[in-house]
Design an enzyme around this catalytic site. Structure first.
Site, PDB file in Angstrom:
ATOM      1  N   ALA A  68      58.914  33.749  39.673  1.00  0.00           N
ATOM      2  CA  ALA A  68      60.235  33.421  39.132  1.00  0.00           C
ATOM      3  C   ALA A  68      61.123  33.012  40.299  1.00  0.00           C
ATOM      4  O   ALA A  68      60.827  33.338  41.448  1.00  0.00           O
ATOM      5  CB  ALA A  68      60.809  34.643  38.428  1.00  0.00           C
ATOM      6  N   GLU A 130      56.207  42.066  41.896  1.00  0.00           N
ATOM      7  CA  GLU A 130      57.577  42.338  41.456  1.00  0.00           C
ATOM      8  C   GLU A 130      58.099  43.684  41.937  1.00  0.00           C
ATOM      9  O   GLU A 130      59.293  43.843  42.210  1.00  0.00           O
ATOM     10  CB  GLU A 130      57.661  42.272  39.924  1.00  0.00           C
ATOM     11  CG  GLU A 130      57.636  40.865  39.346  1.00  0.00           C
ATOM     12  CD  GLU A 130      56.228  40.336  39.083  1.00  0.00           C
ATOM     13  OE1 GLU A 130      55.251  40.912  39.632  1.00  0.00           O
ATOM     14  OE2 GLU A 130      56.097  39.350  38.348  1.00  0.00           O
TER      15      GLU A 130
HETATM   16  N1  3HC Z   1      62.079  32.236  44.446  1.00  0.00           N
HETATM   17  C1  3HC Z   1      62.952  31.569  45.206  1.00  0.00           C
HETATM   18  N2  3HC Z   1      62.717  31.263  46.496  1.00  0.00           N
HETATM   19  C2  3HC Z   1      61.550  31.629  47.013  1.00  0.00           C
HETATM   20  C3  3HC Z   1      60.582  32.328  46.277  1.00  0.00           C
HETATM   21  C4  3HC Z   1      60.880  32.637  44.915  1.00  0.00           C
HETATM   22  N3  3HC Z   1      60.015  33.274  44.140  1.00  0.00           N
HETATM   23  N4  3HC Z   1      59.516  32.576  47.064  1.00  0.00           N
HETATM   24  C5  3HC Z   1      59.793  32.031  48.251  1.00  0.00           C
HETATM   25  N5  3HC Z   1      61.027  31.471  48.234  1.00  0.00           N
HETATM   26  C6  3HC Z   1      61.686  30.731  49.324  1.00  0.00           C
HETATM   27  C7  3HC Z   1      61.906  31.577  50.549  1.00  0.00           C
HETATM   28  O1  3HC Z   1      63.139  32.265  50.465  1.00  0.00           O
HETATM   29  C8  3HC Z   1      61.914  30.540  51.631  1.00  0.00           C
HETATM   30  O2  3HC Z   1      63.170  29.905  51.585  1.00  0.00           O
HETATM   31  P1  3HC Z   1      63.836  29.327  52.911  1.00  0.00           P
HETATM   32  O3  3HC Z   1      62.878  28.312  53.437  1.00  0.00           O
HETATM   33  O4  3HC Z   1      65.129  28.799  52.450  1.00  0.00           O
HETATM   34  O5  3HC Z   1      63.959  30.512  53.812  1.00  0.00           O
HETATM   35  C9  3HC Z   1      60.877  29.528  51.153  1.00  0.00           C
HETATM   36  O6  3HC Z   1      60.760  29.740  49.746  1.00  0.00           O
HETATM   37  C10 3HC Z   1      59.513  29.677  51.776  1.00  0.00           C
HETATM   38  O7  3HC Z   1      59.109  31.032  51.644  1.00  0.00           O
HETATM   39  P2  3HC Z   1      58.240  31.752  52.766  1.00  0.00           P
HETATM   40  O8  3HC Z   1      58.848  31.515  54.096  1.00  0.00           O
HETATM   41  O9  3HC Z   1      58.034  33.145  52.329  1.00  0.00           O
HETATM   42  O10 3HC Z   1      56.896  30.901  52.654  1.00  0.00           O
HETATM   43  P3  3HC Z   1      55.399  31.345  52.903  1.00  0.00           P
HETATM   44  O11 3HC Z   1      54.616  30.108  52.805  1.00  0.00           O
HETATM   45  O12 3HC Z   1      55.301  32.204  54.121  1.00  0.00           O
HETATM   46  O13 3HC Z   1      55.027  32.320  51.670  1.00  0.00           O
HETATM   47  C11 3HC Z   1      54.975  32.987  49.356  1.00  0.00           C
HETATM   48  C12 3HC Z   1      55.000  31.816  50.360  1.00  0.00           C
HETATM   49  C13 3HC Z   1      53.680  33.792  49.513  1.00  0.00           C
HETATM   50  C14 3HC Z   1      55.094  32.425  47.965  1.00  0.00           C
HETATM   51  C15 3HC Z   1      56.159  33.931  49.674  1.00  0.00           C
HETATM   52  O14 3HC Z   1      57.338  33.143  49.726  1.00  0.00           O
HETATM   53  C16 3HC Z   1      56.402  35.016  48.658  1.00  0.00           C
HETATM   54  O15 3HC Z   1      55.773  36.050  48.728  1.00  0.00           O
HETATM   55  N6  3HC Z   1      57.364  34.770  47.754  1.00  0.00           N
HETATM   56  C17 3HC Z   1      57.776  35.770  46.778  1.00  0.00           C
HETATM   57  C18 3HC Z   1      56.727  35.993  45.728  1.00  0.00           C
HETATM   58  C19 3HC Z   1      57.249  36.937  44.691  1.00  0.00           C
HETATM   59  O16 3HC Z   1      57.682  38.041  44.965  1.00  0.00           O
HETATM   60  N7  3HC Z   1      57.212  36.504  43.436  1.00  0.00           N
HETATM   61  C20 3HC Z   1      57.644  37.322  42.354  1.00  0.00           C
HETATM   62  C21 3HC Z   1      59.016  36.928  41.990  1.00  0.00           C
HETATM   63  S1  3HC Z   1      59.672  37.983  40.759  1.00  0.00           S
HETATM   64  C22 3HC Z   1      59.008  37.398  39.313  1.00  0.00           C
HETATM   65  O17 3HC Z   1      58.210  36.509  39.336  1.00  0.00           O
HETATM   66  C23 3HC Z   1      59.558  38.022  38.070  1.00  0.00           C
HETATM   67  C24 3HC Z   1      58.727  37.686  36.882  1.00  0.00           C
HETATM   68  O18 3HC Z   1      57.827  38.700  36.614  1.00  0.00           O
HETATM   69  C25 3HC Z   1      59.600  37.500  35.645  1.00  0.00           C
END
Ligand code: 3HC
Ligand code: NAI
Length: 706
Positions: A68, A130
């Site tokens: 998300a 999450e």
């Molecule tokens: N939403 C918005 N922005 C995000 C994002 C997300 N889910 N995931 C990453 N970003 C952004 C980061 O803030 C960063 O932004 P910036 O360049 O402005 O600083 C950019 O994307 C790149 O992120 P990383 O530097 O972390 O990139 P990597 O390539 O090292 O890693 C990744 C990629 C493994 C996808 C890592 O970003 C990550 O772990 N992201 C979060 C994953 C996560 O927790 N997802 C669950 C979200 S909650 C959800 O989905 C709720 C649902 O159940 C309803």
């Protein structure tokens, strides 16, 4: 809406009967509102268009879907909601296949779970992380994952938040196969055509039988509940996760989804979610120091470490673990042998725990060399000094570095408090001198303060950030001052704790209140762990320059005078019977505290735990504000990250400055002004805090401005 318009982040293209739906929303294909709309529209089209036989969902760029859009949390929700999008995908009358490469995390995996068939290619990262954001999977993950892979495996995945690879996902049944070619699009198309040729039916995860063994499922849920209640001290979302999975077992699918939604919204509203999401963005924001944008890092392929004591050995291990060759310099052969032994001890402990083989250790130690001659580090790209905390000793070491190191080598000091500008000024190449302040144990602690003296060149700063990444550290940019960011703030809130102890709170009550707030240890436990003698030496060193009018609590000195330095001597603030690692309260210490109160003429009073935390945090926040005000920290978020990674600050509170915002800065300032009535010298409101309160602003506003 037409899913094929050029500006949509979701492209849908019909190829040979297969509607290829590509999510293209850099950087990580997060499921923002436009993606959700695009996905729904693409599925509508698939159902409506008779030329579409099947759908393939893929991600453009490096990931399938990163989840998300975390930036949308806490804002007004924009339809369609992700659970509805997932339901729409699952309801599609034609087979939908997800082909995963890179990250399929959180909502990203939930999209895949809503598809009818799934494959992943090597290098894929699947997970439901999450929980790390204070949430639970809120788009069907808690209902579909257990149905697909069983309650035990689903709970493990969701409660740990861990990422798994393609092969493990296949073994768990989370995906059907691992793509043969490694190219998600090509493997996906091939898979779709196979399914079509076999007339494979639409296969919905909501109908999967992973929970069919009800007794085993119930047992898994109860076991998880028990474990979680024990382990997740004070965290809100983990037990909600167990509740949601229980709903998957007990309720029909649609009711379970509704239950999940309610629990998800409770998590979204929790302050823990706000703290954890702040931490997520802050730890990425700290990487963007100004110099990293303007300058190119120098290459670091070899490391020199001067000093093989506690820190030098830890730093050497950190560099060895990053695959780098390390040369250690010590004063004499005996000290060098000790330095090597310190390094080996770390690996031997891993061998004992079965985490390393003796052969692997030998391979690592092959990259270690030691010498008592500085000439051995003439070739290194970075030399890190970790000798005694004494300016003259350090200057002598830097004179040697200046003499032997090749041009372009980075010359770094691990000093905790000393003036790095003065060290830089003592060599002919101040532009190459920087502070790399590691934390103990240096191979494990994530924080690395990158201390930037006045004359250092931008590319050396950029190199430090690049080096931190290699070492898997979290770098925080700091300016030169006594203690930089972390230790400077630490000195102030420890003093506040000393004052409270002398005023009537026992060290044990203070430690307990601080632990209950979420720190792993209280301040007096930390002193016992690090060794009371270190602080004692520093206090003696500073005695001559201490403001004689400032309040000085002598309790710790009384303990040190008795040789009670903490764990290593069997007693400190606590008693450590027979080398125990956790201490018990000591009545003799309480008597010393009592005597010191009398000596200081203090009439002890009661403190509530809440009062203790208010003072402890006010001291931390106020000095944090000073550090930002003086430009020692770039932004409040840099203070937050330093405390999260270097001082055990509870992550779900986001860091001291985020916590201050959540309490309200006006309230924090009012507290400080109230405390100042007793001790105006110690409790001086930071000009930044006063200014923000006057403007009705918060620390977060400064994070955005930077
Ligand atoms: N939403 C918005 N922005 C995000 C994002 C997300 N889910 N995931 C990453 N970003 C952004 C980061 O803030 C960063 O932004 P910036 O360049 O402005 O600083 C950019 O994307 C790149 O992120 P990383 O530097 O972390 O990139 P990597 O390539 O090292 O890693 C990744 C990629 C493994 C996808 C890592 O970003 C990550 O772990 N992201 C979060 C994953 C996560 O927790 N997802 C669950 C979200 S909650 C959800 O989905 C709720 C649902 O159940 C309803
Ligand atoms: P230590 O006393 O364990 O190790 C210092 C080592 O330096 C000794 O092995 C000594 O033999 C060696 N040494 C002294 N003079 C030398 C010289 N001229 N040439 C080569 N080697 C020499 O000290 P520790 O704890 O490792 O601290 C080192 C530095 O790291 C200090 O500046 C300290 O402030 C800093 N630091 C310490 C932390 C800690 O928790 N111990 C945390 C962060 C920084």
């Amino acid at each position: 809406m037409n899913a094929q318009t050029a500006d949509t982040p979701v492209k849908a293209e019909l190829r040979d009967g297969v509607l290829v739906v590509t999510i293209d929303n850099p950087p990580v294909n997060a499921l923002g509102v436009d993606v959700r709309r695009g996905l729904s529209a693409a599925i509508e089209r698939a159902d409506d268009d008779s030329s579409v036989q099947a759908v393939l969902i893929v991600g453009a760029g490096r990931n399938f879907i990163g989840g998300a859009d975390i930036r949308e949390f806490g804002k007004l929700p924009m339809p369609p909601a992700l659970p509805d999008v997932c339901n729409r995908i699952e309801a599609c009358a034609k087979p939908v296949v997800a082909a995963i490469h890179g990250a399929a995390l959180g909502g990203g995996l939930e999209v895949a779970l809503a598809a009818h068939y799934r494959l992943a290619v090597a290098g894929a990262k699947l997970g439901l992380p999450e929980v790390t954001l204070g949430l639970l999977p809120g788009a069907g993950g808690t209902q579909r994952a257990p149905r697909l892979i069983g309650a035990a495996a689903a709970l493990d995945l969701i409660l740990s938040g861990r990422h798994i690879g393609a092969e493990e996902a296949r073994q768990l049944g989370l995906v059907d196969r691992v793509g043969a070619s490694g190219d998600a699009l090509a493997d996906g198309i091939a898979h779709v055509h196979e399914l079509l040729a076999a007339r494979a039916p639409v296969r919905r995860t909501r109908d999967a039988a992973g929970l069919a063994d009800r007794r085993a499922s119930r047992a898994a849920i109860e076991a998880a509940r028990e474990q979680t209640a024990k382990k997740s001290r004070g965290l809100f979302s983990p037990l909600k996760i167990v509740d949601a999975v229980q709903a998957a077992l007990e309720l029909p699918f649609d009711d379970g989804l509704r239950h999940e939604r309610q629990l998800f919204l409770q998590c979204i509203d929790s302050p823990q979610r706000a703290g954890l999401v702040h931490a997520f963005f802050a730890e990425r924001e700290v990487l963007k120091a100004p110099e990293t944008r303007t300058a190119k890092p120098r290459a670091i392929a070899s490391v020199g470490v001067i000093g093989g004591g506690t820190m030098g050995a830890g730093i050497a291990v950190a560099a060895l673990d990053a695959g780098l060759p390390v040369t250690m310099i010590e004063r004499d052969d005996a000290s060098l042998a000790r330095g090597r032994a310190h390094v080996e001890k770390v690996y031997d402990a891993q061998i004992v725990k079965g985490r390393m083989t003796p052969e692997a250790k030998a391979a690592v130690m092959n990259r270690w060399t030691g010498s008592t001659s500085y000439d051995a580090i003439a070739h290194v790209d970075v030399a890190i000094e970790a000798v005694f905390e004494d300016l003259d000793v350090k200057k002598a070491v830097f004179a040697e570095l200046d003499r032997v190191c090749k041009p372009g080598a980075v010359l770094a000091t691990n000093t905790s408090y000393l003036d790095i500008d003065a060290i830089a000024a003592s060599v002919a190449r101040p532009a190459d001198v920087i502070g790399l302040h590691f934390f103990s144990p240096a191979n494990l602690m994530k924080l690395l303060e990158v201390v930037v003296p006045a004359k250092v060149s931008a590319d050396v700063v950029a190199t430090a950030f690049d080096f931190a990444k290699k070492l898997r550290k979290v770098p925080v940019r700091a300016g030169v001052c006594d203690g930089f960011i972390g230790n400077r703030v630490l000195a102030v809130y420890r003093t506040a704790a000393d004052h409270m102890m002398e005023d009537g709170a026992s060290p044990y009550q203070i430690d307990r209140a601080v632990r209950e707030f979420g720190f792993p240890m209280g301040p007096f436990q930390v002193i016992d762990l690090a060794g009371g003698d270190i602080g004692w030496a520093a206090r003696k060193r500073r005695a001559a320059t201490r403001d004689p009018a400032a309040r000085y609590v002598q309790i710790a000195d009384r303990l040190c005078e008795r040789g009670w330095f903490g764990q290593k001597t069997g007693r400190g603030f606590y008693l450590y019977a027979d080398g125990a690692r956790s201490g018990t309260p000591d009545p003799e210490v309480e008597a010393i505290v009592e005597a010191e109160r009398e000596r200081a003429g203090v009439a002890p009073r009661e403190f509530t735990d809440d009062e203790i935390i208010r003072r402890y945090m006010a001291a931390m926040i106020n000095e944090g504000a000073n550090v930002v005000h003086e430009g020692i920290a770039l932004r409040p978020l840099d203070v937050d990250v330093a405390f999260l990674y270097g001082y055990g600050f509870p992550r779900h509170r986001g860091g001291p400055m985020k916590y201050a915002d959540s309490v309200g800065l006006a309230k924090v300032l009012a507290d400080i002004r109230e405390f100042a009535k007793e001790d105006p010298r110690f409790w001086r409101p930071s000009p930044l805090l006063v200014d923000l309160v006057e403007r009705g602003a918060d620390f977060a506003s400064l994070n955005h401005a930077a």
